[in-house]
Design a protein around this motif. Structure first.
Motif, PDB file in Angstrom:
ATOM      1  N   LEU A 334       0.848  -1.188   0.000  1.00 35.35           N
ATOM      2  CA  LEU A 334       0.000   0.000   0.000  1.00 35.35           C
ATOM      3  C   LEU A 334       0.889   1.246   0.000  1.00 35.35           C
ATOM      4  O   LEU A 334       1.728   1.413   0.884  1.00 35.35           O
ATOM      5  N   PRO A 335       0.743   2.132  -0.987  1.00 35.79           N
ATOM      6  CA  PRO A 335       1.637   3.294  -1.075  1.00 35.79           C
ATOM      7  C   PRO A 335       1.288   4.375  -0.061  1.00 35.79           C
ATOM      8  O   PRO A 335       0.199   4.405   0.526  1.00 35.79           O
ATOM      9  N   ALA A 377      -3.557  -0.651  -9.504  1.00 35.79           N
ATOM     10  CA  ALA A 377      -2.129  -0.649  -9.202  1.00 35.79           C
ATOM     11  C   ALA A 377      -1.622  -1.980  -8.672  1.00 35.79           C
ATOM     12  O   ALA A 377      -0.426  -2.126  -8.423  1.00 35.79           O
ATOM     13  N   GLY A 378      -2.509  -2.944  -8.492  1.00 28.39           N
ATOM     14  CA  GLY A 378      -2.080  -4.274  -8.066  1.00 28.39           C
ATOM     15  C   GLY A 378      -1.679  -4.353  -6.610  1.00 28.39           C
ATOM     16  O   GLY A 378      -0.788  -5.127  -6.230  1.00 28.39           O
ATOM     17  N   GLN A 383      -3.787  -5.682   2.615  1.00 30.85           N
ATOM     18  CA  GLN A 383      -3.370  -4.364   3.089  1.00 30.85           C
ATOM     19  C   GLN A 383      -4.446  -3.319   2.807  1.00 30.85           C
ATOM     20  O   GLN A 383      -4.688  -2.423   3.623  1.00 30.85           O
ATOM     21  N   VAL A 384      -5.101  -3.448   1.667  1.00 33.15           N
ATOM     22  CA  VAL A 384      -6.185  -2.517   1.330  1.00 33.15           C
ATOM     23  C   VAL A 384      -7.329  -2.670   2.332  1.00 33.15           C
ATOM     24  O   VAL A 384      -7.854  -1.678   2.867  1.00 33.15           O
ATOM     25  N   ALA A 385      -7.713  -3.903   2.619  1.00 30.71           N
ATOM     26  CA  ALA A 385      -8.813  -4.155   3.548  1.00 30.71           C
ATOM     27  C   ALA A 385      -8.473  -3.648   4.950  1.00 30.71           C
ATOM     28  O   ALA A 385      -9.325  -3.066   5.634  1.00 30.71           O
ATOM     29  N   ASP A 386      -7.240  -3.869   5.386  1.00 29.40           N
ATOM     30  CA  ASP A 386      -6.834  -3.373   6.700  1.00 29.40           C
ATOM     31  C   ASP A 386      -6.931  -1.845   6.749  1.00 29.40           C
ATOM     32  O   ASP A 386      -7.330  -1.271   7.764  1.00 29.40           O
ATOM     33  N   LYS A 502       7.346   4.171  -9.968  1.00 30.07           N
ATOM     34  CA  LYS A 502       7.371   5.283  -9.026  1.00 30.07           C
ATOM     35  C   LYS A 502       6.740   4.891  -7.680  1.00 30.07           C
ATOM     36  O   LYS A 502       7.261   5.224  -6.607  1.00 30.07           O
ATOM     37  N   LEU A 503       5.634   4.193  -7.746  1.00 31.51           N
ATOM     38  CA  LEU A 503       4.999   3.725  -6.500  1.00 31.51           C
ATOM     39  C   LEU A 503       5.952   2.841  -5.716  1.00 31.51           C
ATOM     40  O   LEU A 503       6.114   2.994  -4.499  1.00 31.51           O
TER      41      LEU A 503
END
Length: 509
Positions: A334-335, A377-378, A383-386, A502-503
């Motif tokens: 996660l960025p 962005a894959g 991590q997104v859910a958290d 970049k991410l």
């Protein structure tokens, strides 16, 4: 008669809770506890922690006034065990109780802890929902696809909401086609009802600032309702001031208008201060009085008795491992933009900034801005859910995981959604004013200044072609991609790879 402990959790603040109905006011002891485990298993937004702790304290006081014995632990009590099970064991030793009764928690994590607690614990159904686990399982059995629309129609029939005999009010079940208007520039939403913190709220806010000052998000100003009476006022305010225009603009996004015509009742509903049926009946009554149009009322009711009940059914049907699914094998971290890191994407900056300030963003901001970007962005869906579980005041895993893992990230492989919810920048431009003045040009498809949503959109389709090219709802997308000149496709993919690089490097996108 031997006394029992009656556990009441922070999202179970309902007088009609099954555990309270089962309990004996004369002999049983209610246990409520603010514990570090629950505040930090993910690093919850300070506003969310303050909302729950304040509402818990006021609910406990109400129970005591009603004659209950309440053993309440504040977070900074010196003998606080720091966990729900630890507090139950401590209170059992104090009272001599040998048994705990509780209402089923909304997270497998807590269900597992209580099921294996070293004290006899009886878990009762949470019947504050319209559909029981058994009812949802019976509905799901034998179906090739578990689509919400058909479940929703059954809930309409069951409740009688917006029904005229056996037929839906207005002649159709769903008025969603009327609910996708971009907001006009002169729109002036009333916004949610705000409440001034009282002394109890102030004490909790000081505690949260002392204990969780390193959590993402801003505690002040704090304006949430923290009692049932206040939540009912907030409901009346929404019905009067926002419901009439809710339908038209429920998908619209505007800078400086964080709430638009949304209800902001989900935090109160999800911690138990309001019930789903009473909210829906209030909306239906407005329609019957002629105070709100059918498209607004139907769309609002569908979110509650349709979507909310449906995702809970999915969460418990699919089991404890559901939240960890990753069907698309997406593994990028996660960025920093999700934590307020600098970004040149105006839409992401607006959505994340609003989230930090309010612990709130509406469903399109969550699905089509922050969720869409993560999917394109894959990013690792766990991590997104958290992140969603941490940052939103209304997020509890039973409702958050299906919305993120299933609807937003397609990580469940299609249990909920028939296709991934991905879009280029054009959708965001159509439904918002974010693109005006953005460093990127939403109309530009490649090259310096091209909107990252545009290049990442095609990159996502290209890398997942084996999975999605045969999806009938995605055929047009792949035909459009295939019609592009080969050199243009290579340029698009190279530009997308540059964004992803970049991410990965932690650079500003």
């Amino acid at each position: 008669m031997v006394s029992r402990l009656v556990l009441v959790l922070g999202d179970q603040l309902s007088e009609g809770l099954s555990a309270l109905r089962e309990a004996d006011c004369a002999t049983d002891t209610i246990v409520m506890a603010e514990v570090v485990d629950e505040a930090t298993y993910v690093r919850h937004h300070p506003k969310k922690i303050a909302l729950i702790f304040t509402a818990m304290r006021k609910f406990a006081a109400m129970l005591e006034d009603a004659g209950w014995t309440v053993a309440y632990s504040q977070l900074d009590d010196t003998d606080n065990a720091g966990s729900i099970v630890g507090e139950l064991l401590r209170r059992a030793e104090q009272t001599g109780a040998k048994e705990v009764i509780c209402t089923e928690p909304g997270e497998w994590r807590l269900i597992n802890k209580l099921t294996h607690a070293p004290i006899k614990t009886r878990i009762l159904p949470d019947d504050r929902f319209l559909a029981s686990h058994a009812e949802f399982e019976a509905w799901a059995e034998g179906r090739k696809a578990l689509r919400m629309e058909y479940f929703y129609r059954d809930m309409r029939r069951k409740t009688g909401l917006l029904m005229e005999g056996d037929e839906p009010a207005g002649g159709q079940w769903n008025f969603d086609h009327d609910n996708r208007k971009p907001a006009p520039g002169d729109v002036a939403p009333e916004g949610p009802l705000r409440f001034e913190p009282d002394n109890i709220t102030g004490d909790v806010m000081a505690l949260v600032e002392a204990q969780f000052d390193d959590h993402f998000g801003e505690l002040r100003p704090f304006w949430f309702a923290t009692t049932r009476a206040q939540a009912l006022e907030a409901l009346d305010h929404f019905i009067t001031h926002s419901l009439p225009r809710f339908g038209d603009f429920q998908d619209a996004m505007l800078r400086g208008e964080e709430f638009m015509f949304h209800a902001i009742l989900s935090p109160y509903l999800n911690i138990g201060l309001l019930g789903p049926l009473e909210i829906c009946k209030a909306a239906e009554a407005a329609y019957k009085r002629g105070d709100a149009p059918i498209n607004a009322v139907e769309g609002f009711i569908r979110q509650i008795i349709g979507w909310r009940e449906y995702v809970r059914g999915i969460y418990f049907l699919e089991g404890p491992e559901y939240a960890q699914r990753n069907a698309l094998n997406q593994k990028r971290d996660l960025p920093s933009v999700y934590w307020g890191g600098k970004t040149d994407m105006a839409c992401m900056a607006a959505a994340v900034d609003q989230t930090a300030k309010e612990a709130y963003a509406h469903h399109i901001q969550r699905l089509m801005v922050t969720g869409n970007f993560a999917l394109l962005a894959g990013i690792d869906p766990t991590q997104v859910a958290d992140w969603y579980l941490e940052v939103y005041a209304d997020a509890f895993e039973w409702v958050e995981a299906p919305n993120v893992v299933g609807m937003s990230q397609f990580a469940d492989g299609g249990v909920i959604a028939s296709k991934p919810y991905v879009s280029s920048g054009a959708y965001i431009n159509r439904m918002s004013d974010y693109c005006k003045g953005c460093a990127y040009k939403v109309s530009q498809k490649t090259g310096e200044g091209a909107c990252p949503f545009n290049t990442l959109y095609w990159h996502f389709l290209d890398r997942h072609r084996d999975r999605f090219s045969g999806n009938p709802r995605m055929g047009n997308m792949y035909r459009t991609w295939d019609r592009m000149d080969e050199d243009k496709r290579k340029t698009v993919l190279a530009d997308a790879e540059a964004v992803l690089a970049k991410l990965d490097a932690g650079e500003v996108v």
